[in-house]
Write a protein that holds these residues in place. Structure first.
Motif, PDB file in Angstrom:
ATOM      1  N   SER A 113      -2.222  10.746  -6.197  1.00 13.28           N
ATOM      2  CA  SER A 113      -2.909   9.547  -5.737  1.00 13.28           C
ATOM      3  C   SER A 113      -4.196   9.845  -4.998  1.00 13.28           C
ATOM      4  O   SER A 113      -4.972   8.956  -4.748  1.00 13.28           O
TER       5      SER A 113
ATOM      6  N   LYS B  97       2.613   9.965   4.834  1.00 16.65           N
ATOM      7  CA  LYS B  97       4.057   9.807   5.019  1.00 16.65           C
ATOM      8  C   LYS B  97       4.590  10.777   6.066  1.00 16.65           C
ATOM      9  O   LYS B  97       5.388  10.405   6.933  1.00 16.65           O
TER      10      LYS B  97
ATOM     11  N   THR C 273       0.822  -1.213   0.000  1.00 10.96           N
ATOM     12  CA  THR C 273       0.000   0.000   0.000  1.00 10.96           C
ATOM     13  C   THR C 273       0.850   1.254   0.000  1.00 10.96           C
ATOM     14  O   THR C 273       0.390   2.322  -0.417  1.00 10.96           O
TER      15      THR C 273
ATOM     16  N   ARG D 187      -1.393  10.374   0.303  1.00 17.21           N
ATOM     17  CA  ARG D 187      -0.160   9.636   0.640  1.00 17.21           C
ATOM     18  C   ARG D 187       0.943  10.549   1.158  1.00 17.21           C
ATOM     19  O   ARG D 187       1.752  10.136   1.996  1.00 17.21           O
TER      20      ARG D 187
ATOM     21  N   ARG E 166      -6.613   3.861  -0.023  1.00 19.72           N
ATOM     22  CA  ARG E 166      -5.694   3.901  -1.180  1.00 19.72           C
ATOM     23  C   ARG E 166      -6.365   3.274  -2.406  1.00 19.72           C
ATOM     24  O   ARG E 166      -6.270   3.795  -3.532  1.00 19.72           O
TER      25      ARG E 166
END
Length: 500
Positions: A484, A444, A277, A440, A433
């Motif tokens: 994304s 992170k 993922t 994303r 996701r």
């Protein structure tokens, strides 16, 4: 970058989407201040767990009467779980503005949960056959020790699949809230969200009111969380004081086998899923350490359900995804319970000298794939659902053999609850996701620095509005780098798109 949940200066008090607000938020931000360790919730929960162990060992008689502290804390959380889920799910789905998209999200959620449950059942079955913790014991048991569990199992599993489906619908609109049946609350929330979506612009006021209601519930939960260390202390003291001296021989080996299997499932299989993922499992575990410690102390993953929803949304998952996947996961994605069911069944067979063929074990696994979905809302779900499943295989595995593990079930419940919580958290990010509703970049940054999420700010009434203001500034300052995730709605833009 501002800490998620920290207030952005409001300037002239304009809208969170006002350009002036965006420019102000887009400027240089002060780095998030790291809280001193004694200001962290996990520190006090750890202290409480340690004190609970000491009291349980030193004063077992008195400690065995402290369970009410954990029960009180759990009840305080449960009293707001149903309205919180209802408001959050309705607002999240209504904001999608597209019933087809909501249906697609639900299908992806169920597909993933069924796949991981099957995986967990298989891992438990394979491991217990390799380690063989019950082989050669030839234990006898007293059926009276399991009488209460068998009675609950007969009530929970007596009506089969049709009974489970009927149980999805409450007797009345409010009975689901009164009885605390999360799956029924979820069904009602989906129906109401669909109705509001079809109303289009006329539903804006109702959605705004429900969103405000959710903020109020989060404020209540924030107050209740101050009692988390007390609940953890009472739960751990009770467990050690009541059961600490009763773990002997091969029962301890079975416990160790179960804990090892849970660790194997989390580290290897959930680790691989997380890596595919695009995030680190160990960083995610660090992010939810507060919640994990509360679950460890109370043996209940429900005690942190609202906090998990808030934290995952702040970490980059869209509200509509989190609102659907977390409550659904508490009914349909109980990985720890699935492992426990297959391992417990085969352990009982091994300990009583029952011979079970490979095909019978596969049939047991497939049956448990269905019966595990009925664990929602059942007190002591793991043990009760195991007993209900064994009832269908009583000809090869003695049902009353459940008495062998009744005494150690409390020690197993911590591992079940922790595995369930981690599995649901990972699952929510995976589905977000998959549905292209995961930021994303934000995930992170949060995983690299968990202090970017200020839970105190997020859990207070109106805290999410501060978060939206912060995100508005971020999106104005830095465009999405990986494409994304779509732009997340902010401030006034949270209203649903009129249907039709």
């Amino acid at each position: 970058m501002p800490a998620f949940g920290r207030a952005v200066p409001s300037g002239d008090g304009g809208s969170p989407t006002d350009p002036a607000r965006k420019d102000a938020a887009a400027g240089p931000a002060e780095p998030a201040r790291r809280k001193r360790i004694y200001h962290q919730l996990y520190f006090w929960v750890l202290v409480a767990i340690a004190l609970g162990i000491i009291v349980g060992i030193a004063f077992p008689a008195q400690a065995s009467g402290m369970k009410w502290l954990a029960d009180l804390f759990i009840k305080l959380v449960k009293v707001v779980i149903a309205p919180t889920i209802f408001c959050t799910v309705v607002v999240g789905i209504a904001n999608l503005g597209d019933l087809a998209k909501a249906g697609g999200l639900a299908l992806k959620t169920l597909t993933y949960f069924i796949a991981t449950t099957l995986l967990a059942l298989t891992v438990g079955l394979v491991t217990v056959n390799i380690l063989q913790p019950g082989v050669g014991l030839n234990l006898s048991f007293d059926e009276a020790d399991a009488a209460a569990t068998l009675d609950q199992a007969s009530e929970a599993g007596g009506e089969g699949v049709s009974g489970f489906i009927l149980h999805l619908v409450p007797d009345s609109f409010f009975s689901a809230f009164v009885d605390g049946q999360l799956i029924q609350v979820l069904v009602l929330a989906i129906l109401v969200a669909c109705a509001l979506t079809m109303l289009g612009g006329r539903a804006k006021g109702a959605i705004r009111a429900l969103d405000t209601g959710a903020h109020v519930m989060f404020g209540v939960i924030k107050i209740v969380m101050y009692a988390a260390p007390i609940g953890a202390f009472g739960g751990m003291a009770y467990t050690i004081g009541e059961y600490g001296g009763q773990i002997l021989g091969s029962l301890a080996y079975f416990m160790a086998s179960f804990y090892l299997t849970c660790v194997l499932f989390i580290v290897v299989f959930l680790g691989i899923i997380s890596r595919v993922t695009g995030f680190s499992l160990f960083k995610f575990i660090r992010l939810i350490r507060d919640e994990l410690l509360i679950v460890l102390g109370t043996s209940s993953s429900e005690s942190v359900l609202p906090r998990m929803m808030v934290k995952l949304e702040a970490a980059g998952a869209k509200k509509s995804v989190v609102g659907l996947t977390i409550p659904t996961g508490y009914s349909f994605n109980l990985d720890g319970t699935a492992i426990y069911m297959t391992m417990g069944a085969i352990f009982i067979a091994q300990a009583t000298g029952s011979e079970i063929s490979v095909w019978t074990q596969i049939g047991l696994l497939l049956f448990m794939l269905l019966s595990s979905k009925g664990a929602a809302g059942v007190s002591g779900a793991g043990l009760v659902t195991l007993a209900a499943s064994l009832a269908a295989f009583d000809s090869v595995i003695p049902l009353a053999g459940i008495a062998l593990i009744v005494g150690i079930d409390r020690f197993m419940s911590e591992a079940r609850a922790l595995t369930n919580l981690i599995g649901n958290g990972v699952g929510s990010l995976v589905i977000a996701r998959w549905n292209k509703d995961l930021d994303r970049d934000r995930l992170k940054e949060v995983l690299d620095n968990p202090n970017l999420i200020d839970m105190d700010a997020l859990m207070r009434p109106g805290g999410a509005d501060d978060e939206d203001a912060a995100r508005a500034g971020e999106s104005a300052a830095t465009p999405e780098s990986n494409g994304s995730a779509p732009e997340r709605p902010t401030g006034a833009a949270k209203e649903p798109t009129p249907a039709g």
